[in-house]
Design a protein around this motif. Structure first.
Motif: not given
Length: 408
Positions: A243, A245-247, A249-251, A304
């Protein structure tokens, strides 16, 4: 502050009990982080991380039920004290080996397995302490306070372990040795009346006595199995890296916040329940909490937004505390003292297995149908199980006051 809360905090035997359990839990969390970092640094293999978990889980799986029998036959304080002393010695050994540079991956596997074996014997005996120390009228608040401190340990342990590992694995293990030693001292200082229990031979019927007892107590069995399936189906936390990284888009910072979300919610709810205990309609509150757990899982699955995802995980963790508290009161207060070790062992085995299997189920289902559908389906499954359990376990549904629970 309510008078019952003040009476709880003044209770002479409570603080050593809480220190013994939660400082050991904190030390275990620090150790888990240090072992994972160290063994990966030694091998540079991702597969070994799975084997570390397996090395700790297998002894617990094999020994938990026999350990429950032992807890009902011998001095439980001595069992816990012995285990914590072994853990302190093993952590000190790891610190020395890391300092001198001769510790090897195989040695870490052996030591982790030793810790797993110790925990298998320590936890069923340790879980019987609280109902032996505090009266039934204060047990729900004591359980909520203990849960709150445990969640704090689960938040602080990995964080501090990661920071201290920068100073070396030996520093982490030395801190663990001190922590386990402090837990042993706290356990040794516990004073409560020990009930005279007749010794039973270690037969198959005696070892499996906790399972037989639960089969004859539908409300208790319903509470344990409901929690098991909720964790098994709602294992969204296993997919947090996907979630992040791919959904979303967080670090890594956001991943850390996501991981801390359930524990933060749990701490807040446990603090609320310590101050304002659940006095009425406990069974309905448990079913409502598990339903909220399922709905929060669905919200997290389709989110999201990082703030919404963290909020959903906090709600999930808060709901889980309510379920855990009701289940704990049923298991500890509704079980005769001579059976508490074995019933606690079954409870620990079921819930521990559901955590492991829940992570496996979530990962396999996500690989088969996709991450978001897997999480949403798990939340829907939790809601379905809640509805079915309300129908088939009316005694649990109609459970009212926790402090009225008596051994039967």
């Amino acid at each position: 502050m309510p008078s019952s809360t003040a009476a709880l905090l003044r209770h002479p035997g409570l603080m050593p009990c809480l220190v013994g359990r939660n400082v050991a839990a904190f030390s275990s969390q620090v150790q888990a982080v240090a072992v994972a970092w160290q063994i990966y640094a030694l091998t540079h293999s991702a597969a070994v991380l799975g084997f570390v978990g397996l090395a700790q889980f297998l002894p617990m799986l094999l020994l938990t039920l026999p350990a429950g029998h032992v807890a009902d036959q011998f001095d439980r304080r001595r069992i816990v004290l012995t285990c914590q002393a072994i853990e302190a010695s093993a952590a000190l050994f790891m610190a020395v080996g890391s300092w001198e540079g001769w510790i090897a991956p195989w040695a870490l596997y052996v030591l982790v397995a030793l810790f797993g074996a110790c925990r298998a014997f320590e936890m069923p005996a340790q879980q019987t302490f609280l109902p032996s120390i505090v009266p039934a009228s204060l047990f729900p608040q004591a359980a909520a306070l203990s849960s709150s401190l445990f969640q704090v340990a689960c938040i602080a342990g990995p964080s501090l372990g990661g920071v201290l590992y920068g100073l070396g694995a030996d520093v982490c293990y030395a801190l663990c040795a001190v922590g386990f030693g402090a837990s042993a001292i706290a356990t040794a200082s516990l004073k409560f009346k020990v009930s005279e229990r007749p010794r039973q031979p270690a037969t198959l019927a005696s070892v499996l006595g906790g399972i037989s007892f639960l089969k004859s107590r539908p409300a208790m069995l319903g509470a344990i199995s409901l929690d098991l399936f909720a964790v098994l189906l709602g294992g969204a936390t296993a997919l947090l890296p996907v979630y992040a990284y791919d959904i979303l888009h967080a670090g890594p910072v956001s991943l850390g916040l996501l991981r801390a979300g359930p524990a933060m919610g749990a701490v807040l709810m446990a603090a609320i329940l310590t101050r304002w205990p659940l006095n009425r309609h406990a069974g309905r509150a448990m079913f409502l909490a598990v339903a909220i757990f399922g709905m929060a899982t669905i919200v997290f699955g389709i989110s999201h937004s990082i703030p919404l995802s963290i909020a959903a995980l906090m709600v999930l963790g808060a709901a889980d505390v309510v379920s855990v508290m009701v289940r704990g009161a049923l298991v500890q207060l509704g079980t005769p003292d001579e059976m508490r070790g074995r019933v606690s062992a079954v409870n620990m085995l079921f819930i521990g297995s559901s955590n492991q299997l829940g992570e496996f189920e979530s990962g396999m289902l996500a690989a088969a149908i996709g991450t978001v559908p897997a999480v949403v389906l798990g939340g829907v499954g939790t809601l379905v199980v809640t509805a079915v359990w309300m129908r088939f376990f009316p005694g649990l549904r109609d459970l009212d006051r926790l402090n009225d629970i008596k051994p039967t």
